[in-house]
Design an enzyme around this catalytic site. Structure first.
Site, mmCIF file in Angstrom:
data_model
loop_
_atom_site.group_PDB
_atom_site.id
_atom_site.type_symbol
_atom_site.label_atom_id
_atom_site.label_comp_id
_atom_site.label_asym_id
_atom_site.label_seq_id
_atom_site.Cartn_x
_atom_site.Cartn_y
_atom_site.Cartn_z
ATOM 1 N N HIS A 291 -3.455 -0.297 -4.104
ATOM 2 C CA HIS A 291 -3.487 0.093 -5.652
ATOM 3 C C HIS A 291 -2.095 -0.142 -6.072
ATOM 4 O O HIS A 291 -1.124 -0.559 -5.337
ATOM 5 C CB HIS A 291 -3.487 1.636 -5.573
ATOM 6 C CG HIS A 291 -2.193 2.653 -5.122
ATOM 7 N ND1 HIS A 291 -2.088 2.762 -3.698
ATOM 8 C CD2 HIS A 291 -1.377 3.006 -5.609
ATOM 9 C CE1 HIS A 291 -1.138 3.436 -3.554
ATOM 10 N NE2 HIS A 291 -0.611 3.817 -4.830
ATOM 11 N N HIS B 214 4.052 -3.178 -8.229
ATOM 12 C CA HIS B 214 3.798 -3.491 -6.704
ATOM 13 C C HIS B 214 2.920 -2.853 -6.001
ATOM 14 O O HIS B 214 2.084 -1.708 -6.354
ATOM 15 C CB HIS B 214 5.048 -3.382 -5.924
ATOM 16 C CG HIS B 214 5.446 -2.144 -5.927
ATOM 17 N ND1 HIS B 214 5.987 -1.142 -6.853
ATOM 18 C CD2 HIS B 214 5.171 -1.181 -4.822
ATOM 19 C CE1 HIS B 214 6.341 -0.048 -6.466
ATOM 20 N NE2 HIS B 214 5.869 0.065 -5.304
#
Length: 172
Positions: A115, A34
């Protein structure tokens, strides 16, 4: 209860990312790959209803966008975390910023760096070996993002979706 707000990539992209995570990320079994828009925060049941209304407004104002992942990077020397770098996008920054304002708890400890974590909690030697080999890989992933998710943490530390918010959709 503890909540967070994340973007889950598509299943094919998750599968690719999990090929790295399953070896190097102790959170592999706790949450799928995620991108964190808002890190974990505590809020009671009454307040979560207000936040859900706010999240619906944010999703409604957001257009789908393309995500490009093309590099392995690290947060060293702050932590031995290795991640897949997401190319900067104004829509993504705006989304994360909206979730630090208004009714949302102000809990942002670090600047927003888009990220997806693939390795964390590594010893220094392990970190050096893993980062050295991963940064040599040619990673080219693209994904169409059209929603984000409010997730919450269960008693066994697993994170699960509380509600999903599709971009550009009107709600009642």
């Amino acid at each position: 209860m503890k909540y967070g707000i994340v973007i889950f990539p598509s299943k094919p992209v998750q599968d690719e990312i999990n090929s790295y995570r399953k070896r190097y990320d102790p959170h592999y079994a706790l949450i799928p790959p995620h991108l964190t828009l808002k890190e974990a925060f505590e809020v009671d049941d009454a307040k979560i209803t207000e936040l859900i209304t706010e999240l619906k407004h944010i999703a409604n104002e957001t257009e789908p966008f393309d995500l490009t992942i093309n590099k392995v990077s690290t947060f060293a020397p702050v932590t031995n975390t290795i991640y897949l770098k997401i190319e900067p996008l104004q829509q993504l920054n705006d989304l994360a910023e909206k979730m630090q304002q208004g009714k949302f708890p102000e809990n942002q400890r670090y600047s927003f760096v888009p990220h997806i974590t693939i390795a964390q909690k590594l010893s220094h030697d392990e970190y050096s070996d893993v980062y050295g080999s991963l940064r040599m890989k040619d990673i080219q992933l693209e994904d169409k993002i059209d929603r984000f998710h409010l997730v919450y943490q269960l008693d066994n530390d697993v994170w699960t979706v509380y509600e999903s918010f599709v971009f550009g959709k009107e709600f009642v």
